[in-house]
Design a protein around this motif. Structure first.
Motif, PDB file in Angstrom:
ATOM      1  N   ALA A  97       0.836  -1.202   0.000  1.00  0.00           N
ATOM      2  CA  ALA A  97       0.000   0.000   0.000  1.00  0.00           C
ATOM      3  C   ALA A  97       0.871   1.252   0.000  1.00  0.00           C
ATOM      4  O   ALA A  97       0.600   2.207  -0.736  1.00  0.00           O
ATOM      5  N   GLN A  98       1.922   1.253   0.808  1.00  0.00           N
ATOM      6  CA  GLN A  98       2.804   2.415   0.872  1.00  0.00           C
ATOM      7  C   GLN A  98       3.506   2.658  -0.461  1.00  0.00           C
ATOM      8  O   GLN A  98       3.642   3.800  -0.907  1.00  0.00           O
ATOM      9  N   ALA A  99       3.937   1.578  -1.105  1.00  0.00           N
ATOM     10  CA  ALA A  99       4.622   1.725  -2.397  1.00  0.00           C
ATOM     11  C   ALA A  99       3.681   2.323  -3.449  1.00  0.00           C
ATOM     12  O   ALA A  99       4.077   3.216  -4.208  1.00  0.00           O
ATOM     13  N   PHE A 100       2.431   1.855  -3.486  1.00  0.00           N
ATOM     14  CA  PHE A 100       1.479   2.412  -4.441  1.00  0.00           C
ATOM     15  C   PHE A 100       1.126   3.857  -4.088  1.00  0.00           C
ATOM     16  O   PHE A 100       0.940   4.696  -4.974  1.00  0.00           O
ATOM     17  N   PHE A 101       1.026   4.153  -2.789  1.00  0.00           N
ATOM     18  CA  PHE A 101       0.749   5.527  -2.365  1.00  0.00           C
ATOM     19  C   PHE A 101       1.878   6.458  -2.821  1.00  0.00           C
ATOM     20  O   PHE A 101       1.630   7.517  -3.401  1.00  0.00           O
ATOM     21  N   ASP A 102       3.110   6.059  -2.560  1.00  0.00           N
ATOM     22  CA  ASP A 102       4.261   6.868  -2.982  1.00  0.00           C
ATOM     23  C   ASP A 102       4.269   7.052  -4.496  1.00  0.00           C
ATOM     24  O   ASP A 102       4.560   8.136  -5.010  1.00  0.00           O
ATOM     25  N   GLN A 103       3.937   5.988  -5.214  1.00  0.00           N
ATOM     26  CA  GLN A 103       3.880   6.081  -6.676  1.00  0.00           C
ATOM     27  C   GLN A 103       2.793   7.056  -7.111  1.00  0.00           C
ATOM     28  O   GLN A 103       2.988   7.844  -8.045  1.00  0.00           O
ATOM     29  N   GLY A 104       1.655   7.034  -6.438  1.00  0.00           N
ATOM     30  CA  GLY A 104       0.576   7.968  -6.759  1.00  0.00           C
ATOM     31  C   GLY A 104       1.029   9.409  -6.596  1.00  0.00           C
ATOM     32  O   GLY A 104       0.733  10.272  -7.427  1.00  0.00           O
ATOM     33  N   PHE A 105       1.779   9.672  -5.526  1.00  0.00           N
ATOM     34  CA  PHE A 105       2.332  11.010  -5.316  1.00  0.00           C
ATOM     35  C   PHE A 105       3.241  11.386  -6.477  1.00  0.00           C
ATOM     36  O   PHE A 105       3.156  12.488  -7.019  1.00  0.00           O
ATOM     37  N   GLN A 106       4.101  10.474  -6.858  1.00  0.00           N
ATOM     38  CA  GLN A 106       5.023  10.746  -7.967  1.00  0.00           C
ATOM     39  C   GLN A 106       4.270  11.003  -9.259  1.00  0.00           C
ATOM     40  O   GLN A 106       4.627  11.895 -10.037  1.00  0.00           O
ATOM     41  N   ARG A 121      -5.727   4.001  -5.873  1.00  0.00           N
ATOM     42  CA  ARG A 121      -6.724   2.933  -5.707  1.00  0.00           C
ATOM     43  C   ARG A 121      -6.060   1.610  -5.333  1.00  0.00           C
ATOM     44  O   ARG A 121      -6.568   0.869  -4.495  1.00  0.00           O
ATOM     45  N   GLU A 122      -4.931   1.326  -5.965  1.00  0.00           N
ATOM     46  CA  GLU A 122      -4.207   0.104  -5.597  1.00  0.00           C
ATOM     47  C   GLU A 122      -3.720   0.176  -4.154  1.00  0.00           C
ATOM     48  O   GLU A 122      -3.679  -0.839  -3.462  1.00  0.00           O
ATOM     49  N   SER A 123      -3.380   1.379  -3.703  1.00  0.00           N
ATOM     50  CA  SER A 123      -2.907   1.509  -2.318  1.00  0.00           C
ATOM     51  C   SER A 123      -4.024   1.175  -1.336  1.00  0.00           C
ATOM     52  O   SER A 123      -3.794   0.444  -0.378  1.00  0.00           O
ATOM     53  N   TRP A 124      -5.246   1.690  -1.566  1.00  0.00           N
ATOM     54  CA  TRP A 124      -6.300   1.352  -0.611  1.00  0.00           C
ATOM     55  C   TRP A 124      -6.842  -0.052  -0.805  1.00  0.00           C
ATOM     56  O   TRP A 124      -7.404  -0.628   0.123  1.00  0.00           O
ATOM     57  N   LYS A 125      -6.644  -0.633  -1.980  1.00  0.00           N
ATOM     58  CA  LYS A 125      -7.005  -2.048  -2.145  1.00  0.00           C
ATOM     59  C   LYS A 125      -6.082  -2.927  -1.306  1.00  0.00           C
ATOM     60  O   LYS A 125      -6.511  -3.935  -0.744  1.00  0.00           O
ATOM     61  N   ALA A 126      -4.815  -2.528  -1.226  1.00  0.00           N
ATOM     62  CA  ALA A 126      -3.855  -3.291  -0.424  1.00  0.00           C
ATOM     63  C   ALA A 126      -4.065  -3.055   1.070  1.00  0.00           C
ATOM     64  O   ALA A 126      -3.743  -3.925   1.882  1.00  0.00           O
ATOM     65  N   ASP A 127      -4.602  -1.898   1.442  1.00  0.00           N
ATOM     66  CA  ASP A 127      -4.866  -1.566   2.846  1.00  0.00           C
ATOM     67  C   ASP A 127      -6.183  -0.802   2.922  1.00  0.00           C
ATOM     68  O   ASP A 127      -6.199   0.433   2.910  1.00  0.00           O
ATOM     69  N   CYS A 180      -6.714   2.315   5.168  1.00  0.00           N
ATOM     70  CA  CYS A 180      -5.755   3.417   5.016  1.00  0.00           C
ATOM     71  C   CYS A 180      -6.487   4.690   4.573  1.00  0.00           C
ATOM     72  O   CYS A 180      -6.742   4.886   3.381  1.00  0.00           O
ATOM     73  N   ALA A 181      -6.812   5.542   5.522  1.00  0.00           N
ATOM     74  CA  ALA A 181      -7.557   6.767   5.216  1.00  0.00           C
ATOM     75  C   ALA A 181      -6.802   7.663   4.241  1.00  0.00           C
ATOM     76  O   ALA A 181      -7.391   8.216   3.309  1.00  0.00           O
ATOM     77  N   ILE A 182      -5.507   7.802   4.434  1.00  0.00           N
ATOM     78  CA  ILE A 182      -4.729   8.702   3.580  1.00  0.00           C
ATOM     79  C   ILE A 182      -4.630   8.162   2.146  1.00  0.00           C
ATOM     80  O   ILE A 182      -4.438   8.931   1.201  1.00  0.00           O
ATOM     81  N   CYS A 183      -4.813   6.864   1.971  1.00  0.00           N
ATOM     82  CA  CYS A 183      -4.825   6.296   0.621  1.00  0.00           C
ATOM     83  C   CYS A 183      -6.051   6.791  -0.149  1.00  0.00           C
ATOM     84  O   CYS A 183      -5.957   7.111  -1.336  1.00  0.00           O
ATOM     85  N   TYR A 184      -7.199   6.864   0.518  1.00  0.00           N
ATOM     86  CA  TYR A 184      -8.406   7.409  -0.102  1.00  0.00           C
ATOM     87  C   TYR A 184      -8.246   8.907  -0.331  1.00  0.00           C
ATOM     88  O   TYR A 184      -8.713   9.444  -1.341  1.00  0.00           O
ATOM     89  N   TRP A 185      -7.581   9.603   0.594  1.00  0.00           N
ATOM     90  CA  TRP A 185      -7.271  11.019   0.411  1.00  0.00           C
ATOM     91  C   TRP A 185      -6.494  11.199  -0.896  1.00  0.00           C
ATOM     92  O   TRP A 185      -6.778  12.118  -1.661  1.00  0.00           O
ATOM     93  N   GLY A 186      -5.519  10.318  -1.128  1.00  0.00           N
ATOM     94  CA  GLY A 186      -4.721  10.410  -2.342  1.00  0.00           C
ATOM     95  C   GLY A 186      -5.567  10.324  -3.588  1.00  0.00           C
ATOM     96  O   GLY A 186      -5.384  11.094  -4.542  1.00  0.00           O
TER      97      GLY A 186
END
Length: 142
Positions: free
Chosen positions: A6-15, A30-36, A39-45
């Motif tokens: 989830a963190q890796a996909f979140f970081d990639q989304g930022f990039q 979306r992949e980040s919150w699917k993995a977790d 993860c509220a901040i993943c939906y924020w992303g």
């Protein structure tokens, strides 16, 4: 997220957002919150990625997606840390589904709220680290 995928996909989304690749950023978040799923901040992303950016404002087709994602982030913000909660609350102002309030007004409210959020943070190291990280290969699910 404590979940590495989830963190890796979140970081990639930022990039992807900083590369102005909005559709790819949405997919990464979306992949980040699917993995977790908690993860509220993943939906924020995802809500952030659906929004306005340098090249274009948010459009009518994107707004419902942004609204749904930020509402999910708000529903999970109790599981987020203080910095993430502040970021979620700031973005919720912008993504509110209030057609009576012009988007430009909501954008100004968001800018003020986000600035307050930024200056209120005591530890900016993680955010700065994400913003300045080197490009990584795109992550894909098998």
């Amino acid at each position: 997220s404590p979940n590495q995928e989830a963190q890796a996909f979140f970081d990639q989304g930022f990039q992807m957002m900083y590369a102005f690749a909005k559709p790819e950023a949405v997919r990464s978040f979306r992949e980040s919150w699917k993995a977790d799923p908690d993860c509220a901040i993943c939906y924020w992303g995802e809500a952030w990625a659906w929004g306005s950016y340098l090249n274009a404002p948010i459009n009518a087709e994107e707004m419902p997606h942004a609204y749904a994602a930020v509402q999910k982030a708000v529903s999970l913000k109790g599981k987020a840390d203080a910095k993430e909660r502040a970021m979620i609350e700031a973005l919720a102002i912008l993504r509110e589904d209030l057609p009576a309030i012009p988007l430009v007004v909501r954008s100004n409210l968001y800018a003020v709220s986000d600035e307050i959020t930024w200056t209120a943070r005591q530890d900016r190291s993680r955010t700065a680290q994400v913003l300045t990280c080197r490009p990584a290969p795109c992550l894909r699910r098998p």
